[in-house]
Design an enzyme around this catalytic site. Structure first.
Site, PDB file in Angstrom:
ATOM      1  N   LEU A  55       1.048  -1.182   0.153  1.00 58.40           N
ATOM      2  CA  LEU A  55      -0.078  -0.018   0.025  1.00 58.40           C
ATOM      3  C   LEU A  55       0.935   1.206   0.049  1.00 58.40           C
ATOM      4  O   LEU A  55       2.015   1.232   0.503  1.00 58.40           O
ATOM      5  CB  LEU A  55      -1.021  -0.036   1.474  1.00 58.40           C
ATOM      6  CG  LEU A  55      -1.737  -1.080   1.370  1.00 58.40           C
ATOM      7  CD1 LEU A  55      -2.802  -0.852   2.553  1.00 58.40           C
ATOM      8  CD2 LEU A  55      -2.973  -0.865   0.316  1.00 58.40           C
ATOM      9  N   ASP A  56       0.401   2.442  -0.486  1.00 65.86           N
ATOM     10  CA  ASP A  56       1.249   3.547  -0.702  1.00 65.86           C
ATOM     11  C   ASP A  56       1.462   4.038   0.822  1.00 65.86           C
ATOM     12  O   ASP A  56       0.641   3.710   1.863  1.00 65.86           O
ATOM     13  CB  ASP A  56       0.339   4.778  -1.245  1.00 65.86           C
ATOM     14  CG  ASP A  56       0.209   4.427  -2.680  1.00 65.86           C
ATOM     15  OD1 ASP A  56       0.986   3.696  -3.242  1.00 65.86           O
ATOM     16  OD2 ASP A  56      -0.419   5.225  -3.405  1.00 65.86           O
ATOM     17  N   CYS A  57       2.510   4.644   0.966  1.00 65.38           N
ATOM     18  CA  CYS A  57       2.926   4.995   2.563  1.00 65.38           C
ATOM     19  C   CYS A  57       1.659   5.697   3.108  1.00 65.38           C
ATOM     20  O   CYS A  57       1.408   5.429   4.385  1.00 65.38           O
ATOM     21  CB  CYS A  57       4.133   5.972   2.517  1.00 65.38           C
ATOM     22  SG  CYS A  57       4.673   6.636   4.252  1.00 65.38           S
TER      23      CYS A  57
END
Length: 210
Positions: A55-57
């Site tokens: 997942l994106d940060c």
């Protein structure tokens, strides 16, 4: 969600289903200050844990990790072959006109502005996202997003392309969008996949904290 706390929804000898807090990388970055991440924290108690997807940060939500190479290989195949089930919750700027719809816009890396992605009808990879409005209030819309494909930043760019950037998105949002939330309001609510050993289809959820 406390960035230092990693909720574990389920674990056995083959998989770990955890919840990634927003602001924490899924895997380590190149810079020394980016070594702290979800996989390194999980490995403190389960050193055999292996990454399957990311997942994106700035995105929070449900993530599955593998505990052996066979499980990692099978789960990775399911993601590649689009056999997983994913649902996200987002709050976006403005009021969407339609209650539901599908976004079909090809995406490609915006190389001069990496890590940004962009719509490109000539060179972009096919990318589709379904959306369903949950509620509208105060010039914002809360909605459920279902990615059909899994391109980098797909949900963020697709919502931006409709003129409704995700609140708090510091990469794609304008100053007004960024100012409306201290974090990006995007959360991986649900993840479904076939267990690599039992072959049962499992669905795990964790509610958004916004």
């Amino acid at each position: 969600m406390n960035k230092d706390h990693i909720p574990i929804i389920y674990q056995d000898d083959d998989i770990i289903v955890a919840v990634k807090p927003n602001g924490l990388l899924s895997v380590p970055g190149r810079a020394p200050e980016n070594k702290d991440c979800l996989i390194s924290r999980i490995q403190q108690t389960r050193p055999e844990a292996l990454t399957v997807h990311r997942l994106d940060c700035e995105t929070s939500g449900v993530v599955v990790l593998a505990c052996n190479k066979d499980s990692q290989r099978e789960l990775s195949r399911q993601f590649h072959d689009r056999e997983t089930q994913k649902r996200y919750i987002a709050v976006v700027d403005g009021l969407l006109a339609d209650d539901e719809g599908e976004i079909d816009l090809p995406l490609i890396a915006d190389w001069p502005n990496r890590p940004k992605q962009m719509v490109d009808f000539e060179r972009g990879k096919p990318s589709q996202t379904r959306y369903n409005v949950i509620s509208r209030s105060n010039d914002t819309t809360r909605l459920e997003l279902t990615p059909i494909t899994g391109r980098s930043h797909q949900l963020r760019v697709h919502m931006l392309s409709l003129g409704h950037a995700i609140l708090g998105d510091r990469l794609y949002g304008c100053d007004r969008v960024i100012a409306q939330s201290p974090r990006m309001l995007l959360h991986a609510l649900e993840l479904g996949f076939t267990h690599p050993t039992t072959e049962q289809f499992c669905v795990y959820q964790y509610p958004a904290e916004f």
